[in-house]
Design a protein around this motif. Structure first.
Motif, mmCIF file in Angstrom:
data_model
loop_
_atom_site.group_PDB
_atom_site.id
_atom_site.type_symbol
_atom_site.label_atom_id
_atom_site.label_comp_id
_atom_site.label_asym_id
_atom_site.label_seq_id
_atom_site.Cartn_x
_atom_site.Cartn_y
_atom_site.Cartn_z
ATOM 1 N N GLU A 50 -4.995 -6.237 8.891
ATOM 2 C CA GLU A 50 -3.603 -6.385 8.345
ATOM 3 C C GLU A 50 -3.494 -6.102 7.177
ATOM 4 O OE1 GLU A 50 -0.967 -6.734 9.976
ATOM 5 O OE2 GLU A 50 -0.264 -8.782 9.840
ATOM 6 N N GLN A 51 -3.857 -4.879 6.773
ATOM 7 C CA GLN A 51 -3.842 -4.319 5.223
ATOM 8 C C GLN A 51 -3.323 -2.916 5.442
ATOM 9 O OE1 GLN A 51 -7.354 -4.940 2.793
ATOM 10 N NE2 GLN A 51 -7.573 -6.998 3.782
ATOM 11 N N GLN A 52 -2.743 -2.472 4.100
ATOM 12 C CA GLN A 52 -2.367 -1.135 3.837
ATOM 13 C C GLN A 52 -2.819 -0.620 2.690
ATOM 14 O OE1 GLN A 52 1.995 -1.816 3.671
ATOM 15 N NE2 GLN A 52 1.912 -3.192 2.110
ATOM 16 N N TRP A 53 -2.786 0.584 2.387
ATOM 17 C CA TRP A 53 -3.260 1.214 1.347
ATOM 18 C C TRP A 53 -2.126 2.111 0.512
ATOM 19 C CZ3 TRP A 53 -6.878 1.280 -1.976
ATOM 20 C CH2 TRP A 53 -7.257 2.252 -2.632
ATOM 21 N N GLU A 54 -1.981 1.969 -0.868
ATOM 22 C CA GLU A 54 -1.140 2.718 -1.519
ATOM 23 C C GLU A 54 -1.645 4.023 -1.965
ATOM 24 O OE1 GLU A 54 2.027 1.198 -5.199
ATOM 25 O OE2 GLU A 54 0.129 0.512 -5.228
ATOM 26 N N TYR A 55 -0.810 4.965 -1.624
ATOM 27 C CA TYR A 55 -1.259 6.379 -1.602
ATOM 28 C C TYR A 55 -1.163 6.732 -3.108
ATOM 29 C CZ TYR A 55 -1.693 11.271 -0.857
ATOM 30 O OH TYR A 55 -2.171 12.549 -0.535
ATOM 31 N N ASN A 56 -0.059 6.523 -3.711
ATOM 32 C CA ASN A 56 -0.011 6.617 -5.165
ATOM 33 C C ASN A 56 0.387 5.350 -6.006
ATOM 34 O OD1 ASN A 56 1.906 9.224 -3.804
ATOM 35 N ND2 ASN A 56 0.256 10.081 -5.359
ATOM 36 N N LEU A 57 -0.565 5.054 -6.699
ATOM 37 C CA LEU A 57 -0.512 3.744 -7.319
ATOM 38 C C LEU A 57 0.563 3.416 -8.206
ATOM 39 C CD1 LEU A 57 -4.008 3.222 -8.822
ATOM 40 C CD2 LEU A 57 -3.056 2.267 -6.662
ATOM 41 N N GLN A 59 3.736 3.454 -6.594
ATOM 42 C CA GLN A 59 4.883 4.153 -5.845
ATOM 43 C C GLN A 59 5.482 3.241 -4.892
ATOM 44 O OE1 GLN A 59 6.411 6.842 -7.265
ATOM 45 N NE2 GLN A 59 5.131 6.200 -8.949
ATOM 46 N N TYR A 60 4.579 2.295 -4.369
ATOM 47 C CA TYR A 60 4.788 1.624 -3.173
ATOM 48 C C TYR A 60 4.895 2.428 -1.901
ATOM 49 C CZ TYR A 60 5.828 -1.965 -6.490
ATOM 50 O OH TYR A 60 5.590 -2.665 -7.908
ATOM 51 N N ASN A 61 4.012 3.512 -1.985
ATOM 52 C CA ASN A 61 4.086 4.407 -0.534
ATOM 53 C C ASN A 61 2.803 3.987 0.374
ATOM 54 O OD1 ASN A 61 2.294 5.337 -2.448
ATOM 55 N ND2 ASN A 61 3.199 7.666 -2.376
ATOM 56 N N PHE A 62 2.999 3.005 1.051
ATOM 57 C CA PHE A 62 1.755 2.472 1.509
ATOM 58 C C PHE A 62 1.550 3.177 2.906
ATOM 59 C CE2 PHE A 62 3.430 -1.012 -1.094
ATOM 60 C CZ PHE A 62 2.312 -1.208 -1.846
ATOM 61 N N ILE A 63 0.277 3.263 3.241
ATOM 62 C CA ILE A 63 -0.128 4.299 4.447
ATOM 63 C C ILE A 63 -1.374 3.170 5.316
ATOM 64 C CG2 ILE A 63 0.382 6.446 3.661
ATOM 65 C CD1 ILE A 63 -2.453 6.549 2.654
ATOM 66 N N PRO A 64 -1.853 3.601 6.336
ATOM 67 C CA PRO A 64 -2.869 2.899 6.990
ATOM 68 C C PRO A 64 -3.978 2.664 6.197
ATOM 69 C CG PRO A 64 -1.834 4.394 8.381
ATOM 70 C CD PRO A 64 -1.207 4.667 7.091
ATOM 71 N N VAL A 65 -4.686 1.696 6.102
ATOM 72 C CA VAL A 65 -5.771 1.260 5.180
ATOM 73 C C VAL A 65 -7.095 2.314 5.475
ATOM 74 C CG1 VAL A 65 -7.054 -0.601 6.693
ATOM 75 C CG2 VAL A 65 -6.937 -0.523 4.073
ATOM 76 N N THR A 103 7.306 4.383 3.897
ATOM 77 C CA THR A 103 8.060 5.460 4.054
ATOM 78 C C THR A 103 7.374 6.686 4.133
ATOM 79 O OG1 THR A 103 9.772 3.911 3.251
ATOM 80 C CG2 THR A 103 10.462 6.078 3.948
ATOM 81 N N MET A 104 6.217 6.687 4.593
ATOM 82 C CA MET A 104 5.383 8.045 4.200
ATOM 83 C C MET A 104 5.263 8.849 5.595
ATOM 84 S SD MET A 104 4.095 8.435 1.148
ATOM 85 C CE MET A 104 2.313 9.591 1.384
ATOM 86 N N ASP A 105 5.274 9.993 5.584
ATOM 87 C CA ASP A 105 5.383 10.878 6.637
ATOM 88 C C ASP A 105 3.758 11.268 6.808
ATOM 89 O OD1 ASP A 105 4.915 12.758 8.476
ATOM 90 O OD2 ASP A 105 6.537 14.194 7.674
ATOM 91 N N LEU A 106 2.798 10.406 7.576
ATOM 92 C CA LEU A 106 1.503 10.657 7.388
ATOM 93 C C LEU A 106 0.980 12.152 8.040
ATOM 94 C CD1 LEU A 106 0.682 7.052 9.351
ATOM 95 C CD2 LEU A 106 0.618 7.980 6.817
ATOM 96 N N SER A 140 13.333 2.105 8.500
ATOM 97 C CA SER A 140 13.477 2.737 7.523
ATOM 98 C C SER A 140 12.512 2.716 6.563
ATOM 99 C CB SER A 140 14.820 2.525 6.512
ATOM 100 O OG SER A 140 14.785 1.237 6.181
ATOM 101 N N PHE A 141 11.603 1.692 6.344
ATOM 102 C CA PHE A 141 10.534 1.429 5.492
ATOM 103 C C PHE A 141 9.304 1.895 6.188
ATOM 104 C CE2 PHE A 141 11.508 -2.718 7.512
ATOM 105 C CZ PHE A 141 10.257 -2.917 7.964
ATOM 106 N N THR A 142 9.040 1.883 7.201
ATOM 107 C CA THR A 142 7.632 2.168 7.953
ATOM 108 C C THR A 142 7.107 3.499 7.556
ATOM 109 O OG1 THR A 142 6.265 1.634 10.029
ATOM 110 C CG2 THR A 142 8.302 2.917 10.166
ATOM 111 N N SER A 143 5.976 3.858 7.617
ATOM 112 C CA SER A 143 5.137 4.924 7.534
ATOM 113 C C SER A 143 5.113 5.373 8.917
ATOM 114 C CB SER A 143 3.827 4.801 7.076
ATOM 115 O OG SER A 143 3.922 4.801 5.406
ATOM 116 N N TYR A 144 4.944 6.640 9.149
ATOM 117 C CA TYR A 144 5.617 7.396 10.468
ATOM 118 C C TYR A 144 4.410 8.712 10.446
ATOM 119 C CZ TYR A 144 8.665 10.073 7.588
ATOM 120 O OH TYR A 144 9.177 11.105 6.879
ATOM 121 N N GLY A 145 4.552 9.181 11.652
ATOM 122 C CA GLY A 145 4.124 10.507 12.066
ATOM 123 C C GLY A 145 3.176 10.517 13.149
#
Length: 191
Positions: A50-57, A59-65, A103-106, A140-145
């Protein structure tokens, strides 16, 4: 409010700690926490990340941990989280992981491959919900791909243990009905 798997045995594991006395230098240690948690799990059990990882510190562009340590634009060279997931899955443990609210395209990220975790995006709970996406369409806010395996409800989820509503008996009947994001979607799939 009764949970979806209210008779299950639940173990929670902290990920911010210092294992060495005098325990005065805590750090984020998800791989170590996962390894310790696995000593209590057996094949067929579920491990929820139940965590996520910020791809660019910042920027709030969170992706799977499991992408932990993969900073843009550098490629990842070592990842203890990914290795722990592969180990858990290899031992028959079902790993469920939040896709992240970034909102990241994985598919635009380079990666080792499929860890075996079930990655969960946030989908609409029902047509006419708080987001216009509708029933289980990505919000709209979920990361996807293509790496996202399923969508769970990412809005209007009722949960216990904290929240905006309390019954008449105090802390034991606290709940909320507005739990949201991949944080609500991934435990629904884990359940």
């Amino acid at each position: 409010v009764t949970g979806m798997v209210y008779n299950s045995d639940v173990i929670t594991y902290g990920t911010y700690f210092d294992p060495n006395p005098p325990h005065s230098n805590p750090q984020w240690r998800l791989p170590e926490a996962m390894t310790s948690a696995m000593t209590y799990l057996k094949a067929g059990d579920v491990l929820l990340l139940e965590q996520q990882w910020e791809y660019n510190l910042g920027q709030y562009n969170f992706i799977p941990v499991e992408w932990y340590g993969n900073y843009s634009p550098s490629g990842q060279t070592f990842n203890g989280v990914y290795a722990a997931i592969v180990t858990a899955v290899g031992n028959g443990i079902h790993v469920v992981e939040a896709a992240g609210n970034g909102t990241m395209d994985l598919d635009t990220l380079s990666w080792y491959g499929d860890s075996g975790a079930i990655i969960v995006g946030a989908g609409g709970a029902y047509p006419g919900g708080g987001y216009p996406a509708g029933d289980l369409f990505p919000l709209s806010f979920t990361s996807y791909g293509s790496r996202v395996n399923v969508q769970g409800w990412g809005e209007n989820v009722t949960t216990t243990g904290y929240g905006t509503y309390t019954g008449h008996t105090g802390l034991n009947d606290m709940f909320c009905w507005d739990f949201a994001g991949t944080s609500s979607a991934s435990p629904m799939v884990a359940a």
